[in-house]
Design a protein around this motif. Structure first.
Motif, short mmCIF file in Angstrom:
data_model
loop_
_atom_site.label_atom_id
_atom_site.label_comp_id
_atom_site.label_asym_id
_atom_site.label_seq_id
_atom_site.Cartn_x
_atom_site.Cartn_y
_atom_site.Cartn_z
N GLY A 105 0.65 -1.55 -0.29
CA GLY A 105 0.17 0.00 0.05
C GLY A 105 0.89 1.26 -0.15
N LEU A 106 2.18 1.18 -0.20
CA LEU A 106 3.08 2.53 -0.12
C LEU A 106 3.16 3.01 -2.06
CD1 LEU A 106 5.33 3.25 2.91
CD2 LEU A 106 6.75 3.17 -0.28
N ALA A 107 3.49 3.96 -1.71
CA ALA A 107 4.50 4.66 -3.07
C ALA A 107 5.58 5.15 -2.93
CB ALA A 107 3.11 5.80 -3.59
N LEU A 108 6.36 4.79 -3.76
CA LEU A 108 7.57 5.07 -3.45
C LEU A 108 8.23 5.95 -4.69
CD1 LEU A 108 9.95 2.22 -2.56
CD2 LEU A 108 9.39 4.37 -1.26
N ARG A 109 9.36 6.92 -5.25
CA ARG A 109 9.75 7.55 -5.86
C ARG A 109 11.31 8.37 -5.78
NH1 ARG A 109 9.03 13.18 -6.81
NH2 ARG A 109 7.44 14.36 -5.46
N ILE A 110 11.47 8.65 -6.28
CA ILE A 110 12.71 9.10 -6.37
C ILE A 110 12.69 10.63 -6.55
CG2 ILE A 110 15.63 8.64 -6.83
CD1 ILE A 110 13.90 6.58 -5.59
N TYR A 154 11.20 9.28 -1.30
CA TYR A 154 9.43 10.16 -1.39
C TYR A 154 8.90 8.34 -1.03
CZ TYR A 154 10.81 14.94 -2.08
OH TYR A 154 11.58 16.41 -1.82
N ALA A 155 8.40 8.97 -0.39
CA ALA A 155 7.46 7.72 0.71
C ALA A 155 5.99 7.84 0.53
CB ALA A 155 7.65 6.75 1.34
N ALA A 156 4.82 7.72 0.82
CA ALA A 156 3.51 8.36 0.66
C ALA A 156 2.67 6.90 1.06
CB ALA A 156 2.91 9.22 -0.55
N ALA A 157 1.43 6.81 2.17
CA ALA A 157 1.33 5.61 2.34
C ALA A 157 -0.01 5.88 3.63
CB ALA A 157 1.38 3.93 3.26
#
Length: 474
Positions: free
Chosen positions: A319-324, A336-339
């Protein structure tokens, strides 16, 4: 229902084991009733509703009752490291705007010294008494507070609302495969997310918690009789158990680790010793955890010919989004992370982790280090973690710590601190080993053999201590 309501519904009428510490077994019914007594005690203190309550605690049933009671009474507990100096504690208490410090008996003198510096009053841990009061329907914005480790500056306080805890325990339970049929053991301190977060996960799913205030081989061996199925360790603890021939004394289902990577050699020895164990690593931070994980299947792949996976912290948690963010030509940038289970998000909706890394085509995240750890060596950027990961591939290296140090010609260069294995290895050989894997400007110029690396209580490397050690010897 909110997180605390769910926990109460599970435990308040339950006579099954909830906590097994040095003082003996505590049932779910006993734990919740002790928590409500603690809530009454906290309400009577000079603490405004919603205000964090600093506390010097170890991981035990009384401390967990206090923490749950604080969440119920809207006096959220903020566990602090009992080994901090009185001055460090006083600054944190002042930042909490608190007039009280709660403490276990063994830390009373430290708490009193801190209280004198910041004008607070010391309260002893509530006695293990019971209250039949029910859980209040209305509670505050935060269930508890944790502080960051402060390895690069003053610790920051992070609130944990129930809206974060509910998805967090679900994600954590999925990652480590924890359910009511299991028993969770830990030697991790309560004032760190790895300690408190996984303990709350266990309580939330109905898995009994078996904590210790001091990790030892004797405690480990006792986990067999206690029925432990899951245990959280840091790699240095795993190394200690391997060295003493004790790792296979406990028939674990799952061994969880974090704070530092596991070397391919250590992984081989673990799986040779306990071939049936599931290994799971967790990467996260106080502001949000778990962020990424290496699963049991990932570890088996690593052992079967993909040791490079151990250089990563795994793939994004469920359920977590990761991006650089703003990647350079190599794909490296800030992670960067979002959840929903992360406690902190910036205005753009992402947790800016401060970690620098890159994602590969399979979604594995490789960290280069902390943004503030970057070393500029003769105009070239170097992240110490990348060098450490290369060093621990060598069979003669149990652990490695790398730090930037002053250099008159280059501005900065690198110093490497090596914990050698039983097989002696020369520094020239290590330098060549690193050079075969990394650019020449990433090869350390200074080398030291040490018995152990300086780690904080969460098992994280203290690079400032390495710099101090180099400066003393240069």
């Amino acid at each position: 229902m909110a997180w605390l309501d769910d926990l109460w519904a599970l435990h308040a009428r339950r006579d099954d084991l909830a906590v097994l510490d040095a003082s003996g077994p505590v049932t779910g019914r006993q734990l919740t009733r002790r928590a409500m007594y603690s809530a009454d005690v906290l309400t009577e203190m000079d603490v405004p509703a919603g205000g964090p309550v600093p506390a010097l605690l170890t991981t035990n049933a009384s401390a967990l009752a206090l923490l749950l009671g604080g969440a119920a009474a809207d006096r959220p507990i903020a566990p602090l490291g009992p080994r901090l100096t009185s001055g460090e504690l006083a600054r944190l208490v002042t930042a909490c705007d608190s007039r009280v410090i709660v403490t276990e008996a063994q830390w009373y003198d430290t708490a009193a010294a801190a209280a004198e510096l910041c004008g607070a009053v010391v309260h002893p841990m509530p006695e293990p008494r019971y209250s039949s009061a029910g859980l209040p329907a209305r509670r505050g914005a935060a269930a508890f507070h944790l502080h960051t480790s402060g390895t690069t500056g003053e610790p920051k306080r992070v609130p944990f609302p129930e809206s974060v805890l509910e998805p967090r325990v679900a994600v954590s339970a999925e990652v480590i495969g924890l359910g009511p049929e299991h028993r969770y053991a830990t030697g991790s301190p309560l004032h760190h997310i790895a300690g408190l977060g996984n303990v709350l996960t266990a309580l939330s799913v109905g898995a009994p918690v078996i904590p210790t205030t001091r990790f030892s081989t004797s405690w480990w061996r006792g986990l067999r009789a206690a029925g432990a199925t899951h245990c959280l360790l840091v790699p240095t603890m795993v190394e200690m158990l391997l060295a003493e021939g004790a790792l296979d004394a406990v028939p674990l289902d799952t061994l969880i680790y974090g704070a530092a990577p596991m070397s391919p050699e250590t992984l081989r020895r673990v799986l040779d010793t306990v071939p049936g164990v599931n290994l799971v690593s967790i990467f996260g931070q106080t502001e949000g955890s778990p962020i990424a994980t290496l699963s049991a299947d990932d570890h088996r792949r690593a052992a079967a010919g993909r040791p490079d996976l151990l250089h990563t912290v795994g793939r994004a948690a469920p359920g977590l989004a990761l991006r650089i963010d703003s990647p350079d030509e190599t794909g490296t940038g800030e992670v960067y992370a979002a959840a929903p289970h992360l406690s902190v998000h910036a205005d753009d909706g992402w947790l800016h982790t401060g970690d620098v890394g890159a994602l590969d085509d399979e979604g594995y995240l490789t960290l280069s280090g902390r943004r503030n750890d970057m070393v500029v060596r003769g105009g070239e950027n170097v992240y110490p973690l990348e060098v450490e990961n290369a060093l621990v591939e060598h069979p003669g290296v149990l652990a490695a710590g790398v730090v930037g140090v002053p250099d008159q010609r280059l501005g900065e260069t690198l110093a490497a601190f090596i914990v050698p294995s039983a097989t002696a290895v020369g520094h020239g050989e290590l330098a060549a080993f690193v050079r075969a894997r990394l650019a020449g400007f990433k090869v350390p110029a200074h080398w030291y053999d040490v018995d152990e690396l300086p780690l904080n209580s969460a098992g994280k490397l203290l690079r400032p201590s390495l710099l101090d050690a180099h400066l003393r010897q240069s």
